[in-house]
Design a protein around this motif. Structure first.
Motif, short mmCIF file in Angstrom:
data_model
loop_
_atom_site.label_atom_id
_atom_site.label_comp_id
_atom_site.label_asym_id
_atom_site.label_seq_id
_atom_site.Cartn_x
_atom_site.Cartn_y
_atom_site.Cartn_z
N PHE A 80 0.84 -1.20 0.00
CA PHE A 80 0.00 0.00 0.00
C PHE A 80 0.87 1.24 0.00
CE2 PHE A 80 -4.11 -1.91 0.79
CZ PHE A 80 -3.80 -3.11 1.39
N ASN A 104 1.40 5.07 0.91
CA ASN A 104 0.94 5.90 2.03
C ASN A 104 1.45 7.33 1.88
OD1 ASN A 104 2.11 7.00 4.92
ND2 ASN A 104 0.02 6.21 5.09
N TRP A 135 -4.17 6.46 1.94
CA TRP A 135 -3.73 5.17 1.45
C TRP A 135 -4.13 4.94 0.01
CZ3 TRP A 135 -0.64 2.49 4.64
CH2 TRP A 135 -0.65 2.82 5.99
#
Length: 117
Positions: A95, A97, A107
């Motif tokens: 992910f 960020n 996110w």
């Protein structure tokens, strides 16, 4: 608000191979202080992999040091993760960020990385 778009969807590599993840931010890009990548495997929380700050400082988790390289331009809202010497244990959802100056986290949608042995 910051929106993050990752490129890749689902990526496959063999052990020892390489992959590059990329992420682009839009919206309040000027509010971003740090961008990075987290990974998650089923049943576990997201864990940080690498990050880069607006001043250029980078951080890596121990298992990524020497194999992964994070780069990007925080002012432009772009971040990349070059992953080399991949191992099956690197298999996870990654992910993107973004962390802002007012302590908000944003996110991306996640990229499945699978490393076959």
């Amino acid at each position: 608000q910051v929106q993050l778009v990752e490129s890749g969807g689902s990526l496959l590599a063999h052990t020892g191979g390489s992959l590059t993840l990329s992420c682009a931010a839009s919206g309040s890009v000027a509010s971003i202080y740090r961008m990075g990548w987290y990974s998650a495997v089923p049943g576990s929380a997201r864990e940080p992999v690498a990050s880069i700050e607006s001043g250029g400082d980078t951080r890596y988790r121990d298992s990524a040091k020497g194999r992964f390289t994070i780069s990007g331009d925080i002012a432009k809202g772009t971040v990349y993760l070059q992953m080399n010497s991949l191992k099956p244990e690197d298999t996870a959802v990654y992910f993107c960020n973004a962390y802002t100056y007012n302590a908000a986290d944003y996110w991306g949608e996640g990229t499945q990385v699978t490393v076959s042995s």
